[in-house]
Motif scaffolding. Structure first.
Motif, PDB file in Angstrom:
ATOM      1  N   GLU A 149      -8.973   7.875  -0.481  1.00 51.92           N
ATOM      2  CA  GLU A 149      -8.601   9.218  -0.056  1.00 51.92           C
ATOM      3  C   GLU A 149      -8.512   9.247   1.465  1.00 51.92           C
ATOM      4  O   GLU A 149      -9.398   8.744   2.166  1.00 51.92           O
ATOM      5  CB  GLU A 149      -9.612  10.248  -0.540  1.00 51.92           C
ATOM      6  N   LEU A 150      -7.456   9.837   1.987  1.00 50.77           N
ATOM      7  CA  LEU A 150      -7.206   9.844   3.434  1.00 50.77           C
ATOM      8  C   LEU A 150      -7.972  10.996   4.079  1.00 50.77           C
ATOM      9  O   LEU A 150      -7.455  12.113   4.198  1.00 50.77           O
ATOM     10  CB  LEU A 150      -5.707   9.986   3.710  1.00 50.77           C
ATOM     11  N   THR A 151      -9.186  10.719   4.499  1.00 48.87           N
ATOM     12  CA  THR A 151     -10.034  11.762   5.083  1.00 48.87           C
ATOM     13  C   THR A 151     -10.483  11.458   6.502  1.00 48.87           C
ATOM     14  O   THR A 151     -10.955  12.364   7.194  1.00 48.87           O
ATOM     15  CB  THR A 151     -11.290  11.982   4.223  1.00 48.87           C
ATOM     16  N   PHE A 179       0.175  11.622   6.468  1.00 47.71           N
ATOM     17  CA  PHE A 179       0.718  10.443   5.812  1.00 47.71           C
ATOM     18  C   PHE A 179       1.371   9.466   6.794  1.00 47.71           C
ATOM     19  O   PHE A 179       1.136   8.255   6.709  1.00 47.71           O
ATOM     20  CB  PHE A 179       1.712  10.856   4.730  1.00 47.71           C
ATOM     21  N   ALA A 180       2.186   9.950   7.722  1.00 48.88           N
ATOM     22  CA  ALA A 180       2.827   9.044   8.690  1.00 48.88           C
ATOM     23  C   ALA A 180       1.805   8.333   9.567  1.00 48.88           C
ATOM     24  O   ALA A 180       1.920   7.108   9.771  1.00 48.88           O
ATOM     25  CB  ALA A 180       3.851   9.798   9.530  1.00 48.88           C
ATOM     26  N   PRO A 181       0.784   9.031  10.092  1.00 48.19           N
ATOM     27  CA  PRO A 181      -0.221   8.293  10.867  1.00 48.19           C
ATOM     28  C   PRO A 181      -0.941   7.225  10.039  1.00 48.19           C
ATOM     29  O   PRO A 181      -1.161   6.106  10.518  1.00 48.19           O
ATOM     30  CB  PRO A 181      -1.193   9.388  11.318  1.00 48.19           C
ATOM     31  N   ALA A 182      -1.320   7.550   8.818  1.00 42.62           N
ATOM     32  CA  ALA A 182      -2.002   6.567   7.971  1.00 42.62           C
ATOM     33  C   ALA A 182      -1.115   5.351   7.742  1.00 42.62           C
ATOM     34  O   ALA A 182      -1.567   4.198   7.861  1.00 42.62           O
ATOM     35  CB  ALA A 182      -2.397   7.202   6.648  1.00 42.62           C
ATOM     36  N   ALA A 183       0.157   5.587   7.403  1.00 44.15           N
ATOM     37  CA  ALA A 183       1.074   4.477   7.160  1.00 44.15           C
ATOM     38  C   ALA A 183       1.246   3.632   8.415  1.00 44.15           C
ATOM     39  O   ALA A 183       1.267   2.392   8.353  1.00 44.15           O
ATOM     40  CB  ALA A 183       2.423   5.013   6.686  1.00 44.15           C
ATOM     41  N   ALA A 184       1.358   4.284   9.563  1.00 44.35           N
ATOM     42  CA  ALA A 184       1.547   3.547  10.810  1.00 44.35           C
ATOM     43  C   ALA A 184       0.321   2.707  11.147  1.00 44.35           C
ATOM     44  O   ALA A 184       0.438   1.541  11.555  1.00 44.35           O
ATOM     45  CB  ALA A 184       1.851   4.527  11.937  1.00 44.35           C
ATOM     46  N   HIS A 185      -0.866   3.258  10.994  1.00 46.91           N
ATOM     47  CA  HIS A 185      -2.073   2.489  11.277  1.00 46.91           C
ATOM     48  C   HIS A 185      -2.198   1.297  10.331  1.00 46.91           C
ATOM     49  O   HIS A 185      -2.617   0.199  10.755  1.00 46.91           O
ATOM     50  CB  HIS A 185      -3.309   3.391  11.164  1.00 46.91           C
ATOM     51  N   LEU A 186      -1.823   1.472   9.060  1.00 45.89           N
ATOM     52  CA  LEU A 186      -1.844   0.344   8.128  1.00 45.89           C
ATOM     53  C   LEU A 186      -0.860  -0.737   8.560  1.00 45.89           C
ATOM     54  O   LEU A 186      -1.179  -1.930   8.524  1.00 45.89           O
ATOM     55  CB  LEU A 186      -1.530   0.829   6.712  1.00 45.89           C
ATOM     56  N   ARG A 218      -5.627  10.834  11.743  1.00 51.14           N
ATOM     57  CA  ARG A 218      -4.759  11.989  11.516  1.00 51.14           C
ATOM     58  C   ARG A 218      -4.329  12.568  12.857  1.00 51.14           C
ATOM     59  O   ARG A 218      -4.989  12.359  13.877  1.00 51.14           O
ATOM     60  CB  ARG A 218      -5.489  13.080  10.735  1.00 51.14           C
ATOM     61  N   LEU A 219      -3.237  13.329  12.852  1.00 53.41           N
ATOM     62  CA  LEU A 219      -2.876  14.131  14.014  1.00 53.41           C
ATOM     63  C   LEU A 219      -3.555  15.489  13.908  1.00 53.41           C
ATOM     64  O   LEU A 219      -3.605  16.078  12.818  1.00 53.41           O
ATOM     65  CB  LEU A 219      -1.367  14.345  14.096  1.00 53.41           C
ATOM     66  N   VAL A 220      -4.049  15.982  15.003  1.00 52.20           N
ATOM     67  CA  VAL A 220      -4.644  17.318  15.040  1.00 52.20           C
ATOM     68  C   VAL A 220      -3.620  18.253  15.672  1.00 52.20           C
ATOM     69  O   VAL A 220      -3.433  18.265  16.893  1.00 52.20           O
ATOM     70  CB  VAL A 220      -5.962  17.322  15.837  1.00 52.20           C
ATOM     71  N   THR A 221      -2.921  18.996  14.834  1.00 51.77           N
ATOM     72  CA  THR A 221      -1.875  19.900  15.318  1.00 51.77           C
ATOM     73  C   THR A 221      -2.146  21.357  14.976  1.00 51.77           C
ATOM     74  O   THR A 221      -1.473  22.244  15.503  1.00 51.77           O
ATOM     75  CB  THR A 221      -0.516  19.514  14.708  1.00 51.77           C
ATOM     76  N   VAL A 227       0.861  -1.176   0.000  1.00 51.12           N
ATOM     77  CA  VAL A 227       0.000   0.000   0.000  1.00 51.12           C
ATOM     78  C   VAL A 227       0.900   1.229   0.000  1.00 51.12           C
ATOM     79  O   VAL A 227       1.789   1.353   0.844  1.00 51.12           O
ATOM     80  CB  VAL A 227      -0.933   0.044   1.226  1.00 51.12           C
ATOM     81  N   LEU A 228       0.684   2.118  -0.959  1.00 48.74           N
ATOM     82  CA  LEU A 228       1.504   3.315  -1.117  1.00 48.74           C
ATOM     83  C   LEU A 228       0.718   4.513  -0.594  1.00 48.74           C
ATOM     84  O   LEU A 228      -0.396   4.781  -1.042  1.00 48.74           O
ATOM     85  CB  LEU A 228       1.874   3.528  -2.575  1.00 48.74           C
ATOM     86  N   VAL A 229       1.302   5.236   0.346  1.00 51.72           N
ATOM     87  CA  VAL A 229       0.648   6.364   1.004  1.00 51.72           C
ATOM     88  C   VAL A 229       1.404   7.639   0.663  1.00 51.72           C
ATOM     89  O   VAL A 229       2.633   7.697   0.801  1.00 51.72           O
ATOM     90  CB  VAL A 229       0.632   6.151   2.530  1.00 51.72           C
TER      91      VAL A 229
END
Length: 267
Positions: free
Chosen positions: A113-115, A134-141, A120-123, A89-91
């Protein structure tokens, strides 16, 4: 099986803390995931170069979550996506960065789509989607999340694609765009052995190289050291592309070539 390896590529460099921040986000969410740093030295904002590196590298990795961030459109309406290709999976951003690599893995079969806000991080930041999206999505995957949980489906055909590099093959002639220049100054063209064979050039010991109004004959060989030091050579590189090189030197500098230039190879 969910890939536990995250292959990570960016143009962030290592002078700042951007890469470390992304590593930290991944470690918090998926502490058992392994992260392989493909490179963080992609030239700044050079989406095409990043796309070439991913496409050349991923076929040699095990199934992975690929985290690719070369994102000059960060903060705009460009989509953030996850693209399924083979067992990987490519993020990353939907700007063409991921699709050559997806093709190298057998083609994109699905896109999301990453929605989903919970992944996500709320910063409050709008300029660091590598860390916050992107990093949170990749980590959760990598931790086992189903890709469908990240957001709605996207038509694969609607994803942004980089233009195909220019190439023309005729009798005794191959005309090709410079596809990539590596750190050694080797100049890889958008052509390979199949194009040489189709043009009837594969049996020649020397071939004529023409750039603009400059021409010279260069040996066709199988190694850089097949010619004396500082001499040019034409060969098939490790990615299967026709490439110009200079033994212990830089073909890009000596021949004044850069990505996008057109080179003619003839008899």
């Amino acid at each position: 099986m969910t890939p536990s390896l995250i292959a990570f590529l960016t143009d962030y460099g290592l002078a700042d803390g951007y890469v470390a921040a992304c590593h930290g986000v991944i470690a918090r969410i998926a502490p058992s995931a392994r992260v392989l740093d493909v490179t963080h030295d992609v030239p700044a904002q050079d989406v095409r170069h990043g796309a070439v590196v991913l496409a050349d590298t991923l076929p040699y990795l095990p199934p992975s979550v690929v985290l690719g961030v070369v994102d000059p459109g960060v903060g705009t309406e460009r989509r953030a996506v996850a693209v399924v290709a083979g067992e990987s999976v490519l993020v990353g951003p939907d700007n063409g960065l991921l699709l050559w690599a997806a093709a190298a893995l057998g083609g994109a079969s699905r896109a999301i789509e990453l929605t989903a806000p919970e992944y996500r991080l709320v910063t409050g930041a709008t300029t660091f989607d590598g860390r916050d999206v992107f990093a949170p999505a990749a980590a959760h995957l990598a931790a086992g999340l189903d890709v469908a949980a990240l957001g709605p489906s996207v038509d694969v055909a609607a994803l942004v694609r980089l233009p195909d590099p220019w190439l023309r093959v005729a009798d005794e002639t191959v005309e090709a765009e410079v596809h990539v220049v590596d750190r050694f100054g080797n100049v890889a063209l958008a052509a390979g052995p199949a194009e040489l064979t189709a043009a009837g050039l594969d049996e020649h010991a020397r071939l004529r190289i023409t750039v603009a109004d400059r021409s010279s004959y260069v040996p066709l060989a199988t190694s850089y050291a097949a010619v004396p030091e500082r001499d040019p050579v034409l060969l098939i590189d490790s990615a299967g592309r026709l490439a110009l090189a200079v033994n212990r030197g830089s073909a890009a500098a000596d021949l004044r070539l850069q990505v996008g230039d057109h080179v003619t190879v003839s008899s």
